[in-house]
Design a protein around this motif. Structure first.
Motif, PDB file in Angstrom:
ATOM      1  N   GLY A  86      36.554 -10.398 -31.839  1.00 20.88           N
ATOM      2  CA  GLY A  86      35.278  -9.737 -31.670  1.00 20.88           C
ATOM      3  C   GLY A  86      35.280  -8.374 -32.327  1.00 20.88           C
ATOM      4  N   LEU A  87      34.087  -7.829 -32.514  1.00 19.18           N
ATOM      5  CA  LEU A  87      33.905  -6.564 -33.212  1.00 19.18           C
ATOM      6  C   LEU A  87      33.952  -5.429 -32.195  1.00 19.18           C
ATOM      7  N   GLY A  88      35.101  -4.716 -32.104  1.00 21.56           N
ATOM      8  CA  GLY A  88      35.223  -3.595 -31.182  1.00 21.56           C
ATOM      9  C   GLY A  88      34.881  -3.975 -29.762  1.00 21.56           C
ATOM     10  N   LYS A  89      35.523  -5.043 -29.248  1.00 15.90           N
ATOM     11  CA  LYS A  89      35.082  -5.609 -27.966  1.00 15.90           C
ATOM     12  C   LYS A  89      35.196  -4.629 -26.810  1.00 15.90           C
ATOM     13  N   THR A  90      36.261  -3.812 -26.786  1.00 17.35           N
ATOM     14  CA  THR A  90      36.387  -2.845 -25.703  1.00 17.35           C
ATOM     15  C   THR A  90      35.302  -1.779 -25.795  1.00 17.35           C
ATOM     16  N   ARG A  91      35.060  -1.267 -26.990  1.00 16.53           N
ATOM     17  CA  ARG A  91      34.046  -0.222 -27.157  1.00 16.53           C
ATOM     18  C   ARG A  91      32.656  -0.739 -26.801  1.00 16.53           C
ATOM     19  N   GLN A  92      32.365  -1.974 -27.188  1.00 17.48           N
ATOM     20  CA  GLN A  92      31.048  -2.527 -26.842  1.00 17.48           C
ATOM     21  C   GLN A  92      30.948  -2.757 -25.341  1.00 17.48           C
ATOM     22  N   ALA A  93      32.055  -3.166 -24.716  1.00 13.96           N
ATOM     23  CA  ALA A  93      32.052  -3.363 -23.263  1.00 13.96           C
ATOM     24  C   ALA A  93      31.847  -2.035 -22.541  1.00 13.96           C
TER      25      ALA A  93
ATOM     26  N   GLU B  25      42.413   8.019 -20.135  1.00 13.87           N
ATOM     27  CA  GLU B  25      41.971   9.070 -21.051  1.00 13.87           C
ATOM     28  C   GLU B  25      41.180   8.480 -22.214  1.00 13.87           C
ATOM     29  N   GLN B  26      41.635   7.354 -22.761  1.00 17.11           N
ATOM     30  CA  GLN B  26      40.926   6.714 -23.872  1.00 17.11           C
ATOM     31  C   GLN B  26      39.530   6.260 -23.459  1.00 17.11           C
ATOM     32  N   ILE B  27      39.434   5.664 -22.274  1.00 14.07           N
ATOM     33  CA  ILE B  27      38.134   5.190 -21.802  1.00 14.07           C
ATOM     34  C   ILE B  27      37.211   6.370 -21.518  1.00 14.07           C
ATOM     35  N   ARG B  28      37.751   7.420 -20.917  1.00 14.07           N
ATOM     36  CA  ARG B  28      36.924   8.602 -20.613  1.00 14.07           C
ATOM     37  C   ARG B  28      36.378   9.251 -21.892  1.00 14.07           C
ATOM     38  N   LYS B  29      37.183   9.264 -22.950  1.00 14.76           N
ATOM     39  CA  LYS B  29      36.703   9.793 -24.236  1.00 14.76           C
ATOM     40  C   LYS B  29      35.547   8.948 -24.775  1.00 14.76           C
ATOM     41  N   MET B  30      35.655   7.627 -24.621  1.00 15.02           N
ATOM     42  CA  MET B  30      34.567   6.739 -25.050  1.00 15.02           C
ATOM     43  C   MET B  30      33.293   7.039 -24.269  1.00 15.02           C
ATOM     44  N   ILE B  31      33.440   7.239 -22.962  1.00 12.66           N
ATOM     45  CA  ILE B  31      32.280   7.543 -22.118  1.00 12.66           C
ATOM     46  C   ILE B  31      31.645   8.866 -22.537  1.00 12.66           C
ATOM     47  N   LEU B  32      32.487   9.856 -22.824  1.00  7.96           N
ATOM     48  CA  LEU B  32      31.997  11.163 -23.262  1.00  7.96           C
ATOM     49  C   LEU B  32      31.254  11.038 -24.595  1.00  7.96           C
ATOM     50  N   ALA B  33      31.770  10.215 -25.508  1.00 12.61           N
ATOM     51  CA  ALA B  33      31.104   9.980 -26.792  1.00 12.61           C
ATOM     52  C   ALA B  33      29.753   9.308 -26.580  1.00 12.61           C
TER      53      ALA B  33
ATOM     54  N   GLN C   6      22.809  -3.149 -35.410  1.00  8.33           N
ATOM     55  CA  GLN C   6      23.565  -2.042 -35.978  1.00  8.33           C
ATOM     56  C   GLN C   6      24.387  -1.438 -34.848  1.00  8.33           C
ATOM     57  N   VAL C   7      25.703  -1.412 -35.019  1.00  8.14           N
ATOM     58  CA  VAL C   7      26.608  -0.911 -33.993  1.00  8.14           C
ATOM     59  C   VAL C   7      27.322   0.332 -34.521  1.00  8.14           C
ATOM     60  N   ASP C   8      27.293   1.395 -33.714  1.00  8.02           N
ATOM     61  CA  ASP C   8      28.027   2.619 -34.022  1.00  8.02           C
ATOM     62  C   ASP C   8      29.148   2.716 -32.991  1.00  8.02           C
ATOM     63  N   LEU C   9      30.337   2.260 -33.367  1.00  9.74           N
ATOM     64  CA  LEU C   9      31.447   2.211 -32.413  1.00  9.74           C
ATOM     65  C   LEU C   9      31.950   3.604 -32.042  1.00  9.74           C
ATOM     66  N   GLY C  10      31.746   4.585 -32.905  1.00  8.36           N
ATOM     67  CA  GLY C  10      32.187   5.948 -32.615  1.00  8.36           C
ATOM     68  C   GLY C  10      31.370   6.614 -31.529  1.00  8.36           C
ATOM     69  N   ARG C  11      30.085   6.225 -31.443  1.00  7.66           N
ATOM     70  CA  ARG C  11      29.188   6.786 -30.421  1.00  7.66           C
ATOM     71  C   ARG C  11      28.848   5.759 -29.339  1.00  7.66           C
ATOM     72  N   LEU C  12      29.389   4.554 -29.481  1.00  8.92           N
ATOM     73  CA  LEU C  12      29.139   3.453 -28.545  1.00  8.92           C
ATOM     74  C   LEU C  12      27.645   3.141 -28.432  1.00  8.92           C
TER      75      LEU C  12
ATOM     76  N   LEU D 189      27.806   9.471 -23.866  1.00 10.43           N
ATOM     77  CA  LEU D 189      26.849  10.374 -23.218  1.00 10.43           C
ATOM     78  C   LEU D 189      26.408  11.514 -24.136  1.00 10.43           C
ATOM     79  N   SER D 190      27.332  12.038 -24.952  1.00  5.77           N
ATOM     80  CA  SER D 190      27.046  13.222 -25.765  1.00  5.77           C
ATOM     81  C   SER D 190      26.458  12.885 -27.134  1.00  5.77           C
ATOM     82  N   ASP D 191      26.574  11.618 -27.553  1.00  2.97           N
ATOM     83  CA  ASP D 191      26.142  11.178 -28.883  1.00  2.97           C
ATOM     84  C   ASP D 191      26.916  11.902 -29.981  1.00  2.97           C
ATOM     85  N   ILE D 192      28.163  12.258 -29.661  1.00  5.71           N
ATOM     86  CA  ILE D 192      29.069  12.861 -30.648  1.00  5.71           C
ATOM     87  C   ILE D 192      30.167  11.850 -30.948  1.00  5.71           C
ATOM     88  N   ASN D 193      30.370  11.558 -32.240  1.00  4.17           N
ATOM     89  CA  ASN D 193      31.355  10.565 -32.631  1.00  4.17           C
ATOM     90  C   ASN D 193      32.731  10.922 -32.084  1.00  4.17           C
ATOM     91  N   GLU D 194      33.387   9.932 -31.464  1.00  2.00           N
ATOM     92  CA  GLU D 194      34.668  10.196 -30.817  1.00  2.00           C
ATOM     93  C   GLU D 194      35.735  10.675 -31.799  1.00  2.00           C
TER      94      GLU D 194
END
Length: 278
Positions: A1-8, A47-55, A246-252, A57-62
């Motif tokens: 899958g395409l970035g399955k954890t990030r999409q989840a 820590e990795q998951i929390r960074k994804m959540i922060l990205a 269109q998927v932006d995996l850096g901003r989820l 919410l903030s719309d800032i690429n991780e």
């Protein structure tokens, strides 16, 4: 899958947080729900998951987080995002489970769902680890049979606790070469993992040939970098359809552009009165 954890994680965030920042109009917007979600991670750290959540919410690429050279405005947005995480901390419960067994998953899911009023459970992702192998040692089971028993346990928990259960698994090498709608034959470990699921979808990158065939519609709605093939939809009308996004995996972030059938023909029923996709 395409970035399955990030999409989840993105889906879990959309369910858990009622607001997120939009960098285009520089405003916090009411986007998403306010549900209680349990997210079980098997590979990533907290820590990795929390960074994804922060990205998210903030719309800032991780990827920017490694550099840390934020503007004063971005620092303010990140502080606000951290406040949102804190305010809605009870909406997204994170549990680390690096070596899952069926009994451990049952215990953790039951405990959280019964004490914290959880409505949605994400299990990322199904694989056969040492604890699961040990659990069935001496039974002479094939890998696909072990995976079936694991997915059966997840389905039984969903029914028992009346929660929506989301999970994923890897696809095999043939998934990217598929010229038609992808189905359970593309799943690693065989078809058994999908037997108990009510809904099944496979995400992949569109092939150059597919994008060429869709040139007319992409000129109007945008060029997708992800296609989701819906191959199973129990009690639902829309199966054997393809959702182009269109998927932006850096901003989820994920934006669905249009929907086609298996033959790449647009499905008109997804249009609203203004001629736009809903």
């Amino acid at each position: 899958g395409l970035g399955k954890t990030r999409q989840a994680v993105g889906d879990a965030c959309y369910l858990a947080y009622p607001i997120r920042y939009n960098s285009r109009n520089r405003q916090w917007e009411q986007t998403g729900s306010c549900e209680k979600v349990l997210f079980i991670m098997t590979e990533q750290t907290m820590e990795q998951i929390r960074k994804m959540i922060l990205a998210y919410l903030s719309d800032i690429n991780e990827s920017r987080f490694k550099l840390g050279n934020f503007s004063a405005e971005e620092n303010k947005i990140l502080e606000q995002a951290a406040d949102v995480m804190e305010k809605y901390a009870d909406n997204l419960i994170l549990v680390k489970m690096p070596n899952p067994s069926i009994e451990l998953v049952k215990t953790i899911v039951r405990e959280n769902c019964l004490t914290k009023d959880i409505g949605y459970v994400f299990y990322d992702y199904i694989f056969i680890g040492p604890a699961l192998l040990e659990q069935f040692r001496g039974f002479s089971l094939r890998n696909d049979e072990v995976l079936l028993m694991f997915t059966t346990a997840l389905k039984d928990l969903a029914v028992e606790l009346n929660v929506a259960m989301f999970t994923s698994t890897q696809v095999n090498a043939s998934a990217d070469d598929n010229k038609n709608i992808r189905n359970e034959a593309s799943l690693a470990g065989g078809r058994s993992t999908i037997n108990k699921a009510d809904n099944g979808a496979i995400m992949a990158r569109p092939s150059p040939e597919e994008l060429e065939s869709l040139a007319e519609i992409t000129a109007k709605y945008g060029v997708p970098n992800c296609v989701t093939d819906i191959f199973k939809c129990r009690s639902g009308e829309w199966t054997q359809v393809r959702v182009w996004s269109q998927v932006d995996l850096g901003r989820l972030k994920k934006t669905d552009l249009f929907v086609t059938d298996a033959r790449l023909e647009p499905i008109a029923d997804f249009f609203n009165d203004e001629g736009d996709y809903e």
